[in-house]
Write a protein that holds these residues in place. Structure first.
Motif, PDB file in Angstrom:
ATOM      1  N   GLY A 164       0.792  -1.225   0.000  1.00 11.32           N
ATOM      2  CA  GLY A 164       0.000   0.000   0.000  1.00 11.32           C
ATOM      3  C   GLY A 164       0.820   1.269   0.000  1.00 11.32           C
ATOM      4  O   GLY A 164       0.334   2.325  -0.402  1.00 11.32           O
ATOM      5  N   LYS A 165       2.068   1.191   0.455  1.00 11.64           N
ATOM      6  CA  LYS A 165       2.937   2.369   0.460  1.00 11.64           C
ATOM      7  C   LYS A 165       3.807   2.459  -0.790  1.00 11.64           C
ATOM      8  O   LYS A 165       4.634   3.357  -0.906  1.00 11.64           O
ATOM      9  N   GLY A 166       3.600   1.493  -1.697  1.00  6.37           N
ATOM     10  CA  GLY A 166       4.364   1.522  -2.940  1.00  6.37           C
ATOM     11  C   GLY A 166       5.677   0.775  -2.876  1.00  6.37           C
ATOM     12  O   GLY A 166       6.434   0.759  -3.855  1.00  6.37           O
ATOM     13  N   ARG A 167       5.988   0.148  -1.721  1.00  7.01           N
ATOM     14  CA  ARG A 167       7.242  -0.605  -1.587  1.00  7.01           C
ATOM     15  C   ARG A 167       7.126  -1.963  -2.268  1.00  7.01           C
ATOM     16  O   ARG A 167       6.047  -2.547  -2.339  1.00  7.01           O
ATOM     17  N   MET A 168       8.251  -2.474  -2.728  1.00  5.15           N
ATOM     18  CA  MET A 168       8.287  -3.756  -3.423  1.00  5.15           C
ATOM     19  C   MET A 168       8.922  -4.849  -2.579  1.00  5.15           C
ATOM     20  O   MET A 168       9.809  -4.590  -1.763  1.00  5.15           O
ATOM     21  N   THR A 169       8.473  -6.068  -2.800  1.00  2.00           N
ATOM     22  CA  THR A 169       9.135  -7.254  -2.278  1.00  2.00           C
ATOM     23  C   THR A 169       9.158  -8.275  -3.407  1.00  2.00           C
ATOM     24  O   THR A 169       8.264  -8.283  -4.263  1.00  2.00           O
ATOM     25  N   VAL A 170      10.172  -9.132  -3.425  1.00  3.14           N
ATOM     26  CA  VAL A 170      10.264 -10.131  -4.482  1.00  3.14           C
ATOM     27  C   VAL A 170      10.410 -11.517  -3.859  1.00  3.14           C
ATOM     28  O   VAL A 170      11.216 -11.728  -2.943  1.00  3.14           O
ATOM     29  N   ASP A 171       9.616 -12.451  -4.330  1.00  2.00           N
ATOM     30  CA  ASP A 171       9.686 -13.838  -3.880  1.00  2.00           C
ATOM     31  C   ASP A 171      10.610 -14.596  -4.831  1.00  2.00           C
ATOM     32  O   ASP A 171      10.314 -14.746  -6.022  1.00  2.00           O
ATOM     33  N   GLU A 172      11.722 -15.057  -4.297  1.00  2.00           N
ATOM     34  CA  GLU A 172      12.744 -15.688  -5.131  1.00  2.00           C
ATOM     35  C   GLU A 172      12.214 -16.922  -5.857  1.00  2.00           C
ATOM     36  O   GLU A 172      12.461 -17.104  -7.061  1.00  2.00           O
ATOM     37  N   GLY A 173      11.489 -17.770  -5.141  1.00  2.00           N
ATOM     38  CA  GLY A 173      10.987 -18.997  -5.745  1.00  2.00           C
ATOM     39  C   GLY A 173      10.063 -18.723  -6.917  1.00  2.00           C
ATOM     40  O   GLY A 173      10.186 -19.336  -7.991  1.00  2.00           O
ATOM     41  N   THR A 174       9.108 -17.810  -6.727  1.00  2.00           N
ATOM     42  CA  THR A 174       8.163 -17.478  -7.794  1.00  2.00           C
ATOM     43  C   THR A 174       8.869 -16.869  -8.984  1.00  2.00           C
ATOM     44  O   THR A 174       8.581 -17.214 -10.141  1.00  2.00           O
ATOM     45  N   PHE A 175       9.818 -15.977  -8.702  1.00  2.00           N
ATOM     46  CA  PHE A 175      10.511 -15.314  -9.808  1.00  2.00           C
ATOM     47  C   PHE A 175      11.304 -16.316 -10.642  1.00  2.00           C
ATOM     48  O   PHE A 175      11.257 -16.297 -11.884  1.00  2.00           O
ATOM     49  N   LYS A 176      12.038 -17.187  -9.990  1.00  2.00           N
ATOM     50  CA  LYS A 176      12.893 -18.121 -10.724  1.00  2.00           C
ATOM     51  C   LYS A 176      12.100 -19.147 -11.526  1.00  2.00           C
ATOM     52  O   LYS A 176      12.640 -19.763 -12.449  1.00  2.00           O
ATOM     53  N   LYS A 177      10.832 -19.312 -11.194  1.00  2.00           N
ATOM     54  CA  LYS A 177       9.980 -20.223 -11.964  1.00  2.00           C
ATOM     55  C   LYS A 177       9.315 -19.508 -13.148  1.00  2.00           C
ATOM     56  O   LYS A 177       8.652 -20.143 -13.970  1.00  2.00           O
ATOM     57  N   SER A 178       9.485 -18.212 -13.221  1.00  2.39           N
ATOM     58  CA  SER A 178       8.837 -17.415 -14.273  1.00  2.39           C
ATOM     59  C   SER A 178       9.490 -17.646 -15.622  1.00  2.39           C
ATOM     60  O   SER A 178      10.646 -18.095 -15.719  1.00  2.39           O
ATOM     61  N   ASP A 179       8.747 -17.335 -16.679  1.00  3.53           N
ATOM     62  CA  ASP A 179       9.261 -17.403 -18.047  1.00  3.53           C
ATOM     63  C   ASP A 179      10.150 -16.184 -18.265  1.00  3.53           C
ATOM     64  O   ASP A 179       9.671 -15.049 -18.320  1.00  3.53           O
ATOM     65  N   MET A 180      11.482 -16.410 -18.384  1.00  2.00           N
ATOM     66  CA  MET A 180      12.419 -15.302 -18.495  1.00  2.00           C
ATOM     67  C   MET A 180      12.233 -14.494 -19.778  1.00  2.00           C
ATOM     68  O   MET A 180      12.571 -13.315 -19.839  1.00  2.00           O
ATOM     69  N   SER A 181      11.667 -15.112 -20.797  1.00  2.27           N
ATOM     70  CA  SER A 181      11.408 -14.354 -22.028  1.00  2.27           C
ATOM     71  C   SER A 181      10.320 -13.308 -21.778  1.00  2.27           C
ATOM     72  O   SER A 181      10.355 -12.206 -22.344  1.00  2.27           O
ATOM     73  N   GLN A 182       9.358 -13.648 -20.906  1.00  2.00           N
ATOM     74  CA  GLN A 182       8.313 -12.698 -20.555  1.00  2.00           C
ATOM     75  C   GLN A 182       8.851 -11.620 -19.611  1.00  2.00           C
ATOM     76  O   GLN A 182       8.445 -10.452 -19.680  1.00  2.00           O
ATOM     77  N   VAL A 183       9.765 -12.024 -18.739  1.00  2.00           N
ATOM     78  CA  VAL A 183      10.423 -11.047 -17.866  1.00  2.00           C
ATOM     79  C   VAL A 183      11.170 -10.021 -18.717  1.00  2.00           C
ATOM     80  O   VAL A 183      11.081  -8.806 -18.487  1.00  2.00           O
ATOM     81  N   GLN A 184      11.900 -10.522 -19.715  1.00  2.00           N
ATOM     82  CA  GLN A 184      12.651  -9.638 -20.603  1.00  2.00           C
ATOM     83  C   GLN A 184      11.720  -8.691 -21.355  1.00  2.00           C
ATOM     84  O   GLN A 184      11.980  -7.485 -21.448  1.00  2.00           O
ATOM     85  N   LYS A 185      10.637  -9.229 -21.859  1.00  3.51           N
ATOM     86  CA  LYS A 185       9.681  -8.417 -22.611  1.00  3.51           C
ATOM     87  C   LYS A 185       9.065  -7.333 -21.721  1.00  3.51           C
ATOM     88  O   LYS A 185       8.920  -6.176 -22.153  1.00  3.51           O
ATOM     89  N   PHE A 186       8.738  -7.684 -20.493  1.00  2.00           N
ATOM     90  CA  PHE A 186       8.123  -6.722 -19.578  1.00  2.00           C
ATOM     91  C   PHE A 186       9.098  -5.607 -19.204  1.00  2.00           C
ATOM     92  O   PHE A 186       8.763  -4.426 -19.283  1.00  2.00           O
ATOM     93  N   PHE A 187      10.303  -5.974 -18.802  1.00  2.00           N
ATOM     94  CA  PHE A 187      11.254  -4.970 -18.330  1.00  2.00           C
ATOM     95  C   PHE A 187      11.855  -4.134 -19.467  1.00  2.00           C
ATOM     96  O   PHE A 187      12.427  -3.077 -19.197  1.00  2.00           O
ATOM     97  N   LYS A 188      11.693  -4.597 -20.693  1.00  2.00           N
ATOM     98  CA  LYS A 188      12.179  -3.787 -21.819  1.00  2.00           C
ATOM     99  C   LYS A 188      11.467  -2.439 -21.841  1.00  2.00           C
ATOM    100  O   LYS A 188      12.075  -1.402 -22.142  1.00  2.00           O
TER     101      LYS A 188
END
Length: 406
Positions: free
Chosen positions: A337-361
């Protein structure tokens, strides 16, 4: 050598007032520009430059010391202005008005306002009463800001007014009209006919990008500035020593990480010791984790800044992040709610890195651009003052042509 001023009679000086009508970050300083003109600095500077006594003020030795003293005196008056009773009253009204406006916004953000009470008062009646108080308090703050020389507070008020202008159509739906003076006109009959859920949605405290949340944050920062600033022209405060370094590092880190996450180099496939080719997920995650840490550090440090350039770009970053909360969540990156971020390592590493690349581009490069400007205004512009410089030049903070990304 004397002070030499070249005057082109064809010069159009209307650019000095462009902030009053143009969009973008220039809008963030029009109240402080107005105050500079109102307190007489502009008129004094013109008389000093072009007055009939200028040439006689230059000593026979050609040092031009008398003319220099005029500019030096003007600068001293700007830093230590003689505040009139009208300005003192406006400053007092602005400071007290901000506290009252904070309470009226909080009332519209409260769940209790939208529920019937045991004493028979309906939610609709409570909403009408709360909106009327809000409009009255809002107008008092805007009116006081126009006569005030408290640069930090007026910068936040101007940003608040920008948020109101951006929501003019939605406000009109509930009977609130933004007039040419920047104040609000209330059509009580239309408000009573409106769906109170629309009012609640606009002022939602659960949505950091809602109209009410944006106003609440601006008023909160202005109130904070009220406790630490004086009637002097504000040079902005980014802290000193370690704090200043950490602020710059946080924003600069977001810029660097954002650009890295947007680049193709980070996603180049590698072959491990077993001969398997794929993404270097640990490296990508390390960059994302660094981005999240720097992002949170930037928010923590930059949120207390009174620099209008910082305020504007931080607002853009928050908006972009809020708009992309769902795709970020898919990659294990949550926004609270304050705009701060947290990242879950397990969920991230299971993600499709091609989609990660496309999003962060898109997202990464976009946030990097604004983070670069946050860093710029928190450092390069930390000691820049609005108005006139010691050399007699006119400086409008926030109108720099700095592009940020190199």
């Amino acid at each position: 050598m004397g002070v030499r001023i070249n005057v082109d009679s064809r010069q159009d000086y209307s650019y000095l007032f462009q902030n009053l009508s143009s969009g973008g970050m220039g809008n963030l300083n029009f109240l402080s520009d107005y105050a500079s003109i109102k307190n007489g600095s502009y008129g004094k500077l013109m008389k000093a430059y072009y007055g009939p006594g200028q040439s006689s003020n230059t000593s026979s030795g050609g040092t031009g010391r008398s003319s220099y003293n005029i500019l030096e005196k003007l600068e001293q008056e700007k830093r230590n202005p003689k505040v009139s009773k009208d300005i003192q009253e406006a400053n007092s009204n602005l400071t007290s008005g901000l506290g009252t406006l904070k309470n009226s916004i909080a009332k519209l953000q409260s769940e209790d306002t939208y529920t019937d009470t045991d004493n028979g008062q309906s939610a609709a009646d409570k909403v009408v009463s709360a909106v009327k108080s809000f409009v009255t308090d809002y107008n008092k703050v805007v009116t006081a800001a126009k006569g005030s020389n408290l640069v930090s507070q007026t910068a936040y008020v101007t940003n608040m007014m920008s948020a109101t202008s951006a929501n003019a159509d939605r406000l009109a739906e509930i009977g609130i009209k933004v007039n040419a003076k920047g104040t609000l006109d209330l059509n009580e009959a239309k408000l009573k006919e409106a769906d109170i859920s629309k009012v609640q949605e606009m002022f939602s405290s659960g949505d950091i990008m809602s109209y009410g949340s944006r106003l609440a944050s601006r008023v909160q920062f202005a109130n904070t500035a009220s406790t630490s600033s004086t009637n002097k022209t504000d040079n902005t405060s980014t802290g000193s020593g370690t704090d200043k370094t950490q602020t710059a590092t946080g924003a600069a880190g977001v810029k660097a990480d954002g650009k890295a996450l947007a680049s193709a180099d980070l996603y180049k496939k590698v072959t491990d010791k077993d001969g398997v080719t794929g993404y270097d997920i640990s490296k990508i995650f390390g960059t994302v984790k660094s981005f999240v840490n720097n992002y949170n550090s930037m928010l923590k440090k930059a949120e207390s800044s009174t620099n209008s350039g910082v305020i504007a770009n931080l607002s853009y970053i928050r908006q972009k992040t809020a708009q992309n909360a769902d795709p970020l969540k898919q990659f294990g990156i949550s926004v609270d709610g304050k705009g701060r971020m947290t990242v879950d390592e397990g969920t991230f590493k299971k993600s499709d890195m091609s989609q990660v690349q496309k999003f962060f581009k898109d997202y990464g490069s976009s946030v990097a651009g604004n983070a670069s400007l946050v860093d710029y205004y928190m450092t390069t512009q930390a000691n820049a003052a609005n108005g006139y410089t010691a050399a007699g030049g006119y400086n409008v903070q926030g109108s720099s042509g700095y592009t940020g990304i190199v």
